[in-house]
Design a protein around this motif. Structure first.
Motif, PDB file in Angstrom:
ATOM      1  N   MET A   1       0.855  -1.171   0.000  1.00 22.19           N
ATOM      2  CA  MET A   1       0.000   0.000   0.000  1.00 22.19           C
ATOM      3  C   MET A   1       0.903   1.236   0.000  1.00 22.19           C
ATOM      4  SD  MET A   1      -2.930   1.140   2.787  1.00 22.19           S
ATOM      5  CE  MET A   1      -4.010  -0.210   2.443  1.00 22.19           C
ATOM      6  N   SER A   2       0.614   2.166  -0.872  1.00 18.71           N
ATOM      7  CA  SER A   2       1.429   3.373  -0.969  1.00 18.71           C
ATOM      8  C   SER A   2       1.255   4.229   0.288  1.00 18.71           C
ATOM      9  CB  SER A   2       1.023   4.176  -2.199  1.00 18.71           C
ATOM     10  OG  SER A   2      -0.243   4.780  -1.995  1.00 18.71           O
ATOM     11  N   LEU A   3       2.217   5.109   0.492  1.00 16.21           N
ATOM     12  CA  LEU A   3       2.157   5.984   1.663  1.00 16.21           C
ATOM     13  C   LEU A   3       0.942   6.910   1.592  1.00 16.21           C
ATOM     14  CD1 LEU A   3       3.416   6.883   4.309  1.00 16.21           C
ATOM     15  CD2 LEU A   3       4.883   8.442   3.011  1.00 16.21           C
ATOM     16  N   LEU A   4       0.621   7.401   0.413  1.00 16.52           N
ATOM     17  CA  LEU A   4      -0.533   8.283   0.268  1.00 16.52           C
ATOM     18  C   LEU A   4      -1.830   7.544   0.614  1.00 16.52           C
ATOM     19  CD1 LEU A   4      -1.829  10.949  -0.538  1.00 16.52           C
ATOM     20  CD2 LEU A   4      -1.835  10.134  -2.909  1.00 16.52           C
ATOM     21  N   ARG A   5      -1.987   6.353   0.075  1.00 13.83           N
ATOM     22  CA  ARG A   5      -3.196   5.570   0.354  1.00 13.83           C
ATOM     23  C   ARG A   5      -3.268   5.209   1.841  1.00 13.83           C
ATOM     24  NH1 ARG A   5      -4.854  -0.271  -2.086  1.00 13.83           N
ATOM     25  NH2 ARG A   5      -6.915  -0.323  -1.184  1.00 13.83           N
ATOM     26  N   VAL A   9      -6.227   6.224   4.539  1.00 17.47           N
ATOM     27  CA  VAL A   9      -6.917   5.220   5.345  1.00 17.47           C
ATOM     28  C   VAL A   9      -6.769   5.533   6.833  1.00 17.47           C
ATOM     29  CG1 VAL A   9      -6.920   2.780   6.021  1.00 17.47           C
ATOM     30  CG2 VAL A   9      -6.798   3.406   3.606  1.00 17.47           C
ATOM     31  N   VAL A  10      -5.549   5.841   7.262  1.00 11.96           N
ATOM     32  CA  VAL A  10      -5.294   6.131   8.679  1.00 11.96           C
ATOM     33  C   VAL A  10      -6.070   7.369   9.129  1.00 11.96           C
ATOM     34  CG1 VAL A  10      -3.509   6.942  10.281  1.00 11.96           C
ATOM     35  CG2 VAL A  10      -3.079   4.956   8.839  1.00 11.96           C
ATOM     36  N   LEU A  11      -6.027   8.431   8.338  1.00 13.86           N
ATOM     37  CA  LEU A  11      -6.751   9.644   8.714  1.00 13.86           C
ATOM     38  C   LEU A  11      -8.260   9.411   8.728  1.00 13.86           C
ATOM     39  CD1 LEU A  11      -4.696  12.398   6.846  1.00 13.86           C
ATOM     40  CD2 LEU A  11      -4.701  11.869   9.297  1.00 13.86           C
ATOM     41  N   GLY A  12      -8.745   8.606   7.804  1.00 17.29           N
ATOM     42  CA  GLY A  12     -10.174   8.277   7.797  1.00 17.29           C
ATOM     43  C   GLY A  12     -10.577   7.503   9.040  1.00 17.29           C
ATOM     44  N   ILE A  13      -9.781   6.505   9.392  1.00 16.99           N
ATOM     45  CA  ILE A  13     -10.072   5.721  10.594  1.00 16.99           C
ATOM     46  C   ILE A  13      -9.996   6.600  11.836  1.00 16.99           C
ATOM     47  CG2 ILE A  13      -9.149   3.912  12.106  1.00 16.99           C
ATOM     48  CD1 ILE A  13      -8.409   2.380   9.525  1.00 16.99           C
ATOM     49  N   LEU A  49       2.274   6.709  10.590  1.00 12.50           N
ATOM     50  CA  LEU A  49       2.675   7.198   9.271  1.00 12.50           C
ATOM     51  C   LEU A  49       4.193   7.155   9.094  1.00 12.50           C
ATOM     52  CD1 LEU A  49       0.193  10.172   8.743  1.00 12.50           C
ATOM     53  CD2 LEU A  49       0.076   7.846   7.811  1.00 12.50           C
ATOM     54  N   VAL A  50       4.925   7.517  10.136  1.00 12.52           N
ATOM     55  CA  VAL A  50       6.385   7.433  10.066  1.00 12.52           C
ATOM     56  C   VAL A  50       6.828   5.974   9.946  1.00 12.52           C
ATOM     57  CG1 VAL A  50       8.524   7.828  11.362  1.00 12.52           C
ATOM     58  CG2 VAL A  50       6.799   9.615  11.246  1.00 12.52           C
ATOM     59  N   ALA A  51       6.184   5.090  10.699  1.00  6.99           N
ATOM     60  CA  ALA A  51       6.530   3.672  10.621  1.00  6.99           C
ATOM     61  C   ALA A  51       6.301   3.137   9.211  1.00  6.99           C
ATOM     62  CB  ALA A  51       5.702   2.873  11.632  1.00  6.99           C
ATOM     63  N   MET A 113      -3.323  -2.934  12.153  1.00 11.23           N
ATOM     64  CA  MET A 113      -3.507  -2.627  10.734  1.00 11.23           C
ATOM     65  C   MET A 113      -2.189  -2.734   9.969  1.00 11.23           C
ATOM     66  SD  MET A 113      -5.371   0.715   9.175  1.00 11.23           S
ATOM     67  CE  MET A 113      -4.019   1.756   8.706  1.00 11.23           C
ATOM     68  N   GLU A 114      -1.139  -2.176  10.519  1.00  9.99           N
ATOM     69  CA  GLU A 114       0.165  -2.204   9.853  1.00  9.99           C
ATOM     70  C   GLU A 114       0.713  -3.627   9.745  1.00  9.99           C
ATOM     71  OE1 GLU A 114       4.576  -0.216  10.331  1.00  9.99           O
ATOM     72  OE2 GLU A 114       2.884   0.659  11.386  1.00  9.99           O
TER      73      GLU A 114
END
Length: 136
Positions: A1-5, A9-13, A49-51, A113-114
């Motif tokens: 999964m790309s960083l943008l996607r 997803v993370v911000l939506g959750i 996000l950094v991870a 998730m990660e």
């Protein structure tokens, strides 16, 4: 999964779960408790996000680079998270319990998730013998 996607997803959750927390409990809480919950959530979002960025960066590199980025990044992120939590409590005067609860809840959610994403990425389907594939 790309960083943008992954970021979307993370911000939506995070937005959905924070809205749910607001509806259930936070709207009745005092302002410092709300800020602490938001601060903890924001720290967990930044951490994941950094991870993910470190994993993306090290994806096509050697095993040593991958382990260095993941393990070294983990130590660095832990130090920065600790510093941010201490700063939030001491400098901003945020209450400890809502900050810790929010950070831990989001951290566990994003970690699961990660790890699921990493597992799916590293798991390859087995090639039947005689199929001519070389696997991975």
């Amino acid at each position: 999964m790309s960083l943008l996607r992954y970021t979307i997803v993370v911000l939506g959750i995070a937005a959905l779960t924070f809205a749910l927390a607001w509806a259930v409990a936070l709207r009745r809480a005092d302002a410092p408790t709300r800020w602490a919950a938001a601060f903890g959530g924001a720290l967990a979002v930044a951490n994941t996000l950094v991870a993910h960025a470190l994993v993306q960066w090290s994806n096509r590199r050697s095993t040593n680079a991958f382990l260095g980025a993941v393990l070294g990044g983990m130590v660095g992120r832990m130090v920065l998270l600790l510093a941010a939590v201490v700063a939030g409590i001491i400098t901003l005067g945020l209450p400890r319990l809502p900050l810790a609860f929010s950070l831990l809840s989001y951290f566990v959610l994003f970690l699961v998730m990660e790890l699921t994403i990493l597992h799916r990425r590293t798991t390859t389907p087995a090639v039947p013998s005689g199929a001519g594939g070389t696997g991975r």
